[in-house]
Every structure is written in C-alpha cells, then in structure tokens.
Design a protein around this motif. Sequence first.
Motif, PDB file in Angstrom:
ATOM      1  N   SER A 189     -31.852  23.307  31.243  1.00  0.00           N
ATOM      2  CA  SER A 189     -31.423  21.980  31.687  1.00  0.00           C
ATOM      3  C   SER A 189     -31.190  21.015  30.539  1.00  0.00           C
ATOM      4  N   GLY A 190     -30.016  20.379  30.541  1.00  0.00           N
ATOM      5  CA  GLY A 190     -29.774  19.310  29.582  1.00  0.00           C
ATOM      6  C   GLY A 190     -30.646  18.104  29.869  1.00  0.00           C
ATOM      7  N   THR A 191     -30.937  17.859  31.142  1.00  0.00           N
ATOM      8  CA  THR A 191     -31.831  16.752  31.496  1.00  0.00           C
ATOM      9  C   THR A 191     -33.211  16.995  30.897  1.00  0.00           C
ATOM     10  N   THR A 192     -33.682  18.244  30.960  1.00  0.00           N
ATOM     11  CA  THR A 192     -34.963  18.568  30.324  1.00  0.00           C
ATOM     12  C   THR A 192     -34.880  18.361  28.814  1.00  0.00           C
ATOM     13  N   HIS A 193     -33.761  18.754  28.211  1.00  0.00           N
ATOM     14  CA  HIS A 193     -33.606  18.560  26.763  1.00  0.00           C
ATOM     15  C   HIS A 193     -33.736  17.077  26.408  1.00  0.00           C
ATOM     16  N   ILE A 194     -33.061  16.228  27.166  1.00  0.00           N
ATOM     17  CA  ILE A 194     -33.114  14.784  26.883  1.00  0.00           C
ATOM     18  C   ILE A 194     -34.544  14.264  27.028  1.00  0.00           C
ATOM     19  N   PHE A 195     -35.196  14.655  28.117  1.00  0.00           N
ATOM     20  CA  PHE A 195     -36.549  14.162  28.402  1.00  0.00           C
ATOM     21  C   PHE A 195     -37.553  14.651  27.358  1.00  0.00           C
ATOM     22  N   THR A 196     -37.534  15.939  27.064  1.00  0.00           N
ATOM     23  CA  THR A 196     -38.514  16.483  26.114  1.00  0.00           C
ATOM     24  C   THR A 196     -38.225  16.046  24.681  1.00  0.00           C
ATOM     25  N   GLU A 197     -36.961  15.854  24.365  1.00  0.00           N
ATOM     26  CA  GLU A 197     -36.643  15.344  23.026  1.00  0.00           C
ATOM     27  C   GLU A 197     -37.206  13.953  22.847  1.00  0.00           C
ATOM     28  N   TYR A 198     -37.074  13.123  23.907  1.00  0.00           N
ATOM     29  CA  TYR A 198     -37.648  11.784  23.838  1.00  0.00           C
ATOM     30  C   TYR A 198     -39.170  11.855  23.665  1.00  0.00           C
ATOM     31  N   LEU A 199     -39.826  12.705  24.463  1.00  0.00           N
ATOM     32  CA  LEU A 199     -41.280  12.826  24.341  1.00  0.00           C
ATOM     33  C   LEU A 199     -41.675  13.305  22.945  1.00  0.00           C
ATOM     34  N   ALA A 200     -40.904  14.224  22.381  1.00  0.00           N
ATOM     35  CA  ALA A 200     -41.220  14.730  21.039  1.00  0.00           C
ATOM     36  C   ALA A 200     -41.073  13.641  19.983  1.00  0.00           C
ATOM     37  N   LYS A 201     -40.139  12.710  20.206  1.00  0.00           N
ATOM     38  CA  LYS A 201     -39.947  11.626  19.241  1.00  0.00           C
ATOM     39  C   LYS A 201     -41.111  10.637  19.261  1.00  0.00           C
ATOM     40  N   VAL A 202     -41.670  10.402  20.455  1.00  0.00           N
ATOM     41  CA  VAL A 202     -42.667   9.325  20.583  1.00  0.00           C
ATOM     42  C   VAL A 202     -44.098   9.844  20.632  1.00  0.00           C
ATOM     43  N   SER A 203     -44.299  11.160  20.761  1.00  0.00           N
ATOM     44  CA  SER A 203     -45.647  11.699  20.915  1.00  0.00           C
ATOM     45  C   SER A 203     -45.855  12.886  19.985  1.00  0.00           C
ATOM     46  N   PRO A 204     -46.625  12.701  18.913  1.00  0.00           N
ATOM     47  CA  PRO A 204     -46.919  13.840  18.026  1.00  0.00           C
ATOM     48  C   PRO A 204     -47.587  14.995  18.774  1.00  0.00           C
ATOM     49  N   ALA A 205     -48.420  14.684  19.774  1.00  0.00           N
ATOM     50  CA  ALA A 205     -49.085  15.744  20.532  1.00  0.00           C
ATOM     51  C   ALA A 205     -48.075  16.588  21.295  1.00  0.00           C
ATOM     52  N   TRP A 206     -47.064  15.918  21.863  1.00  0.00           N
ATOM     53  CA  TRP A 206     -46.026  16.670  22.579  1.00  0.00           C
ATOM     54  C   TRP A 206     -45.209  17.511  21.601  1.00  0.00           C
ATOM     55  N   GLN A 207     -44.857  16.914  20.479  1.00  0.00           N
ATOM     56  CA  GLN A 207     -44.067  17.635  19.470  1.00  0.00           C
ATOM     57  C   GLN A 207     -44.807  18.887  19.007  1.00  0.00           C
ATOM     58  N   THR A 208     -46.115  18.775  18.806  1.00  0.00           N
ATOM     59  CA  THR A 208     -46.906  19.894  18.308  1.00  0.00           C
ATOM     60  C   THR A 208     -47.125  20.980  19.370  1.00  0.00           C
TER      61      THR A 208
END
Length: 366
Positions: A189-208
């Motif tokens: 999903s591109g919608t998932t890509h947009i959502f998770t990319e945003y979370l990865a930008k603002v949350s180091p825990a999500w990125q990790t």
Amino acid sequence: MHAHIRRVRAAALLLCGLWPLLACQRSGPAPTASPTTASTPSTTTPTGTLRLTGAGATFPYPLYAKWFYEYQRTHAGAQFNYQSIGSGGGIQQMTAKTVDFGASDAPMSDEQLAKSGRTILHIPTVLGAVVAVYHVPNTPGRLQLTGALLSEIYLGHITQWNDPALTALNPQLAGVTAAIMPVYRSDGSGTTHIFTEYLAKVSPAWQTNVGAGKAVQWPVGIGGKGNEGVTGLVKQTPGALGYVELTYAKENQLAYAAVQNRLGQFVEPTTDSVTAAAAASLGAIPADFRCSITDADGTTAYPISAFTYLLIDPTPADAAKAKALEGFIRWALGPGQELAPALHYAPLPNALRERVLATLGQYTAR
C-alpha cells in the motif's frame, strides 16, 4: 473475539465491493474496476474504441473513477479499465508489463526501477491527506494526536483510549475505558508507505523497530485490504484506530484527528492544509518528481500529505494507446484538476503542474 473479527472483515469486504458502485452513484456510470488481479490489456473494443488498462493505488481511486467517467463522456475514443488493487500491485503490474499504466502513492525506488528494466515516468496527478480515523463512541470534539502518540499506539505501547498520554491532549477521553484496536493495510500500500514514512520521521522508536514501506511487520492490530477495507474495519469496530485517505473518511462519516505538525500546530486535514505542505516543499521536488512531503515545514501544513502518481512508459510500443493516454493525462492535469477539491484532493500547484506537463512531452511512441 475471533468471530467478531471475522464478521468485521466480511463487512469490510462488502464495503470494498460496494465502493465502485458508490462512485458510480455519485458521478454516473463508473469505469470497470475491482480489487482483483489485473488482466492482460486488450487494445480495442468491438466498436473500435481504445481500451486502456491500469491498476494500482486505492488512495486516489474515487477521483480517478470520476475522471475516467467524465473523460469517456466527452472523448468517445477512449475506454478505461482500472483495477484498484493497491500501490504495490500497481508497481508489480507495471513491472510485468500487463497494464498500460500503473498508479502508486509511493514513488518507485531505484531498485524497483532497475528491476523493471525500462524507464518509467512518474506523473504526479493530485495531492491527498492520510488521516487517522477512529471509532470511539460518545466522544465529542475532534481528537488531537501527535506522530509520537500514533507511533506508541501502533507499537502496542499505548493500549487504552484513556491512557494519560492521550487524555493530556484530549480530556474527553478520560471516561473511555475501551481498548484501542489498531487497524493497518494488509496489502502492499502506498497509503501505508506515506503513514509509516511519517512515523519513521517523527519517532526514532518506530524507525528502529518497524521502519517505512508499502508493507511492514506491524507489532499489533488487524489488517484490511485497501483503503476500503480499513475504512470498513474502523467503521464496524468500536475502539478502532486506522489510517485512510481523507475522502474515505468523509464519504463514510468517520471521525478523524487533527495531527500536530513539525512547528507544533495541530492541523486538520483539508485541501488547503495539504496544499500548504506541497507549497513548503516545491523547491525540493526533483526532476523525476519522486519525493516525500510528509512532515513538511509550514505553520498550516498538514504533516501526513502526499502526491499520488500515474506510472507510464515514456516509449510505449502502441502509438495509438500512447496518444490516447497522453490526451487523458493532459486533460486530468487541466480541466480534471477542477474536479479534485469536491472529492477532498488538492490540485497540483500551478508551478509544479507546468513542470509535469513539460515532462509529459517525453511521452512519445517509438
């Protein structure tokens, strides 16, 4: 609980199947579309009309259905068959050369382009917002969420709607004892890509722990297919929280949150706040238009905004199809843009639209 989830998933599939019909009811006869595997394109109908086959993103499907209908109504030589199967499916079908055009909210990576073995142009068509939708009965007012809170919920660290971290911003949740049921996309999903990319930008825990992508390993929650499936699951599940394109929330009367942007402002998703995110990013958009505008600067910028793209071969073998598809895209970037706001998508900024039209000049038959 498992029986309940099966019933909810059945309801989601029903809604998914009804969505093309709903689009039809809003705008007249819609083009053929279904969330199934794309078929091999045929060239013409018995009457000689060119049939153009596409597949991909569900994010822009309500607008694309409207565009196809309006274009076919005034251009009798073209007929569209678009399969709303998700951005991942659109990229796969484009790579396999089984469609005339693809559609994706996530731009193809360098690796995906190399795998395709050819040049694929990315044509941004409009902008949209990914919104956090929720089903919390008897909760007045619009919730306020931050990227950090969304990350903590989808990581499984915040599990109750009356968690102090949530009630600090939303006092109306203090008396809500329901558990949070995170809902995510089960398909590429591109919608998932947009959502998770945003979370990865603002949350180091999500990125990790999770990262960004069209499909990720979700720590908690249940999955629905397409924006339609997530919409259905949230609508049918008290306590649910999901993410969909804005028009799906509007059309289904789902509650959605204001999200804090990087300048600390809580911004509601609207065409104006999406346009503000694009305007803040115009100078950084590369020549091939593959870019991200999540977490953009700008006081009024909505932080989970994105372009959606058509994917086309710049040197197609079929000259007649190439001419027909180019004509449609030029129409979509012209009069078609005026149809976008009514369906809660933001038109391209004029300066960017001119750049895209110039790039479209590369679209010539062999």
